[in-house]
Design a protein around this motif. Structure first.
Motif, PDB file in Angstrom:
ATOM      1  N   LEU A  16       0.793  -1.178  -0.029  1.00  0.00           N
ATOM      2  CA  LEU A  16      -0.213  -0.078   0.089  1.00  0.00           C
ATOM      3  C   LEU A  16       1.000   1.133  -0.190  1.00  0.00           C
ATOM      4  CD1 LEU A  16      -2.780  -0.866   2.576  1.00  0.00           C
ATOM      5  CD2 LEU A  16      -3.138  -0.080   0.277  1.00  0.00           C
ATOM      6  N   GLN A  17       1.942   1.225   0.883  1.00  0.00           N
ATOM      7  CA  GLN A  17       2.912   2.356   0.894  1.00  0.00           C
ATOM      8  C   GLN A  17       3.330   2.675  -0.508  1.00  0.00           C
ATOM      9  OE1 GLN A  17       6.289   1.223   2.978  1.00  0.00           O
ATOM     10  NE2 GLN A  17       7.020   3.235   3.502  1.00  0.00           N
ATOM     11  N   THR A  18       4.007   1.751  -1.108  1.00  0.00           N
ATOM     12  CA  THR A  18       4.549   1.876  -2.556  1.00  0.00           C
ATOM     13  C   THR A  18       3.419   2.409  -3.479  1.00  0.00           C
ATOM     14  OG1 THR A  18       6.038   0.080  -2.020  1.00  0.00           O
ATOM     15  CG2 THR A  18       6.025   0.950  -4.183  1.00  0.00           C
ATOM     16  N   LEU A  19       2.494   1.742  -3.487  1.00  0.00           N
ATOM     17  CA  LEU A  19       1.262   2.395  -4.526  1.00  0.00           C
ATOM     18  C   LEU A  19       0.992   3.561  -3.995  1.00  0.00           C
ATOM     19  CD1 LEU A  19      -1.249  -0.641  -4.463  1.00  0.00           C
ATOM     20  CD2 LEU A  19      -0.019   0.398  -6.450  1.00  0.00           C
ATOM     21  N   LEU A  20       0.527   4.014  -2.723  1.00  0.00           N
ATOM     22  CA  LEU A  20       0.165   5.477  -2.349  1.00  0.00           C
ATOM     23  C   LEU A  20       1.337   6.416  -2.731  1.00  0.00           C
ATOM     24  CD1 LEU A  20      -1.956   5.022   1.071  1.00  0.00           C
ATOM     25  CD2 LEU A  20      -2.576   6.165  -1.187  1.00  0.00           C
ATOM     26  N   TYR A  21       2.522   6.027  -2.597  1.00  0.00           N
ATOM     27  CA  TYR A  21       3.657   6.948  -2.674  1.00  0.00           C
ATOM     28  C   TYR A  21       3.681   7.405  -4.139  1.00  0.00           C
ATOM     29  CZ  TYR A  21       7.908   9.321  -2.426  1.00  0.00           C
ATOM     30  OH  TYR A  21       9.149  10.409  -2.259  1.00  0.00           O
ATOM     31  N   ILE A  22       3.619   6.573  -5.286  1.00  0.00           N
ATOM     32  CA  ILE A  22       3.661   6.752  -6.251  1.00  0.00           C
ATOM     33  C   ILE A  22       2.725   7.503  -6.994  1.00  0.00           C
ATOM     34  CG2 ILE A  22       4.184   5.627  -8.743  1.00  0.00           C
ATOM     35  CD1 ILE A  22       5.755   3.228  -7.270  1.00  0.00           C
ATOM     36  N   ASP A  23       1.387   6.982  -6.665  1.00  0.00           N
ATOM     37  CA  ASP A  23       0.292   7.752  -7.250  1.00  0.00           C
ATOM     38  C   ASP A  23      -0.323   9.139  -6.503  1.00  0.00           C
ATOM     39  OD1 ASP A  23       0.130   5.857  -8.840  1.00  0.00           O
ATOM     40  OD2 ASP A  23      -1.168   4.497  -7.875  1.00  0.00           O
ATOM     41  N   LEU A  29       4.752  15.954  -3.796  1.00  0.00           N
ATOM     42  CA  LEU A  29       5.853  16.644  -3.358  1.00  0.00           C
ATOM     43  C   LEU A  29       6.193  17.264  -4.337  1.00  0.00           C
ATOM     44  CD1 LEU A  29       7.136  13.564  -1.545  1.00  0.00           C
ATOM     45  CD2 LEU A  29       6.407  15.555  -0.362  1.00  0.00           C
ATOM     46  N   PHE A  30       6.509  16.736  -5.690  1.00  0.00           N
ATOM     47  CA  PHE A  30       6.918  17.430  -6.922  1.00  0.00           C
ATOM     48  C   PHE A  30       6.182  18.661  -7.071  1.00  0.00           C
ATOM     49  CE2 PHE A  30       8.028  17.448 -11.514  1.00  0.00           C
ATOM     50  CZ  PHE A  30       9.413  17.367 -11.384  1.00  0.00           C
ATOM     51  N   LYS A  31       4.924  18.710  -7.055  1.00  0.00           N
ATOM     52  CA  LYS A  31       4.309  19.941  -7.605  1.00  0.00           C
ATOM     53  C   LYS A  31       4.419  20.916  -6.506  1.00  0.00           C
ATOM     54  CE  LYS A  31      -0.688  21.345  -8.152  1.00  0.00           C
ATOM     55  NZ  LYS A  31      -1.881  20.953  -8.255  1.00  0.00           N
ATOM     56  N   PHE A  32       4.686  20.727  -5.230  1.00  0.00           N
ATOM     57  CA  PHE A  32       4.906  21.625  -4.218  1.00  0.00           C
ATOM     58  C   PHE A  32       6.395  22.153  -3.897  1.00  0.00           C
ATOM     59  CE2 PHE A  32       0.305  20.628  -3.696  1.00  0.00           C
ATOM     60  CZ  PHE A  32      -0.007  21.751  -3.664  1.00  0.00           C
ATOM     61  N   SER A  41       9.305  11.268   3.749  1.00  0.00           N
ATOM     62  CA  SER A  41       7.744  11.015   3.440  1.00  0.00           C
ATOM     63  C   SER A  41       7.576   9.638   3.100  1.00  0.00           C
ATOM     64  CB  SER A  41       7.252  11.864   2.143  1.00  0.00           C
ATOM     65  OG  SER A  41       7.837  13.183   2.310  1.00  0.00           O
ATOM     66  N   TYR A  42       8.314   9.040   2.439  1.00  0.00           N
ATOM     67  CA  TYR A  42       8.166   7.642   2.028  1.00  0.00           C
ATOM     68  C   TYR A  42       8.125   6.889   3.479  1.00  0.00           C
ATOM     69  CZ  TYR A  42       8.350   3.072   0.063  1.00  0.00           C
ATOM     70  OH  TYR A  42       8.171   1.717  -0.140  1.00  0.00           O
ATOM     71  N   TYR A  46       4.301   4.668   5.727  1.00  0.00           N
ATOM     72  CA  TYR A  46       4.327   3.350   6.547  1.00  0.00           C
ATOM     73  C   TYR A  46       3.494   3.403   7.506  1.00  0.00           C
ATOM     74  CZ  TYR A  46       5.198  -1.129   8.111  1.00  0.00           C
ATOM     75  OH  TYR A  46       5.252  -2.530   8.683  1.00  0.00           O
ATOM     76  N   TRP A  47       3.825   4.380   8.553  1.00  0.00           N
ATOM     77  CA  TRP A  47       2.991   4.515   9.781  1.00  0.00           C
ATOM     78  C   TRP A  47       1.636   5.263   9.689  1.00  0.00           C
ATOM     79  CZ3 TRP A  47       5.250   1.107  12.444  1.00  0.00           C
ATOM     80  CH2 TRP A  47       6.499   1.075  12.131  1.00  0.00           C
ATOM     81  N   VAL A  48       1.620   6.051   8.658  1.00  0.00           N
ATOM     82  CA  VAL A  48       0.258   6.780   8.609  1.00  0.00           C
ATOM     83  C   VAL A  48      -0.829   5.561   8.159  1.00  0.00           C
ATOM     84  CG1 VAL A  48      -0.923   8.360   6.988  1.00  0.00           C
ATOM     85  CG2 VAL A  48       1.210   9.047   8.025  1.00  0.00           C
ATOM     86  N   ILE A  49      -0.385   4.650   7.238  1.00  0.00           N
ATOM     87  CA  ILE A  49      -1.295   3.220   6.774  1.00  0.00           C
ATOM     88  C   ILE A  49      -1.549   2.634   7.976  1.00  0.00           C
ATOM     89  CG2 ILE A  49      -1.362   1.413   5.374  1.00  0.00           C
ATOM     90  CD1 ILE A  49       0.520   3.006   3.165  1.00  0.00           C
TER      91      ILE A  49
END
Ligand SMILES: [Zn+2]
Ligand SMILES: [Zn+2]
Length: 330
Positions: A16-23, A29-32, A41-42, A46-49
């Motif tokens: 889930l962490q990888t999916l959410l991070y990429i999508d 992060l890039f936008k801001f 952030s990555y 994990y802990w947020v999930i």
């Protein structure tokens, strides 16, 4: 067996962490312009999930019970809204885990200094070599040791006037529900997290076990606040803190009045209350809250605030009043 379950969960969360991070996270992060924080952030994700899954499991298990077997019937659930917000902040903020990982290098350093100067360690594995080799045994020992510390932490919250004003945020809820456990002053949350993280590191809890200890503790404490009839029976009620036992702690006039008076401070196990004679097994359903919230003549209709910001602000006001000697009531 526990190892396998934890490994499976870890796999699920990592995917889930990888999916959410990429999508989601990386594009944001890039936008801001925060790509400098990508690694942190990555890791935090994990802990947020884990926190979100905890809330989901608690809700799915406990909410139907509240609907089917309520202890108190409410027509208006507005007062619960603030507690839902507290829960999301507390669980997603992951304070305990943050403190644990932030303080880990300091405690590692402290332990090597203690070894150099021959200061005896209170790491449980060095007090009783080999006992922590079995995950289930070490898990149980850590749970009991931390719970003992939790009992005293809770008693101090009631005993020390200024601290009580922070803890009063928790007790001012008159409609207890599965969401009430996390209704705590954020300053109290910070103190609590630092206390347990430091203690865990001191007694040698490993990171993987700390995560499970926090998750199990959180779930059991949500169960204790549930607005549902869950009779555990004579024996189980003496092993684990039941909703009836903890509700007594929240009862006006019984659970928390006076600096000496009060009952049922136990966090997960009622053993410490039994040992230190602060247990009450009375099952009468009493109104919950703080006496001075009641209308006169019983109280002063004191307002502890409806929303999170007001509750935090009023706590600081009460602390100032207490320090100026204008508030003696606990
Ligand atoms: Zn309390
Ligand atoms: Zn409580």
């Amino acid at each position: 067996m526990i190892h396998d379950v934890v490994a499976q969960l870890d796999n699920l969360v990592s995917t889930l962490q990888t999916l959410l991070y990429i999508d989601v996270v990386q594009p944001l992060l890039f936008k801001f312009g925060f790509m400098g924080y990508d690694e942190e952030s990555y890791d935090a994700l994990y802990w947020v999930i884990i926190g979100a899954l905890e809330i989901l499991v608690t809700y799915v298990v406990l909410r139907p019970l509240e609907a089917l077997r309520p202890i108190e019937d409410w027509t208006n659930r507005k007062a619960v809204r603030a507690d839902v917000l507290y829960t999301w902040i507390a669980k997603l903020g992951i304070l305990e885990l943050g403190f644990f990982f932030a303080m880990q290098p300091f405690f590692n350093h402290l332990q090597s200094l203690m070894a150099i100067y021959d200061i005896p360690s209170i790491d449980i594995d060095s007090l009783w070599p080999g006992v922590t080799d079995h995950p289930l045994v070490s898990f149980t020992i850590y749970l009991v040791v931390l719970d003992f510390a939790g009992y005293w932490y809770h008693r101090w919250q009631h005993r020390i006037g200024v601290w009580w004003e922070l803890h009063a945020v928790h007790h001012s809820q008159q409609q207890m529900s599965l969401w009430s456990d996390d209704r705590n002053h954020l300053l109290d949350d910070v103190i609590n997290s630092a206390y347990f993280a430091a203690l865990s590191l001191l007694i040698g809890v490993q990171p993987s076990q700390f995560v499970v200890l926090v998750a199990v503790g959180n779930f059991l404490q949500s169960v204790q606040h549930v607005n549902a009839r869950l009779p555990l029976g004579w024996l189980l009620e003496r092993i684990f803190v039941s909703p009836a036992f903890h509700r007594r702690h929240h009862a006006v006039g019984y659970g928390h009045e006076g600096t000496r008076y009060g009952c049922n401070f136990g966090v997960l196990f009622p053993w410490w209350d039994m040992l230190f004679r602060t247990a009450s097994w009375n099952r009468t359903v009493e109104p919950t809250g703080i006496r001075d919230q009641l209308p006169p003549p019983a109280g002063t209709s004191r307002d502890y605030g409806q929303g999170l910001l007001a509750q935090h602000w009023y706590a600081f006001v009460r602390i100032v009043q207490r320090l100026q000697g204008r508030r003696a009531y606990q």
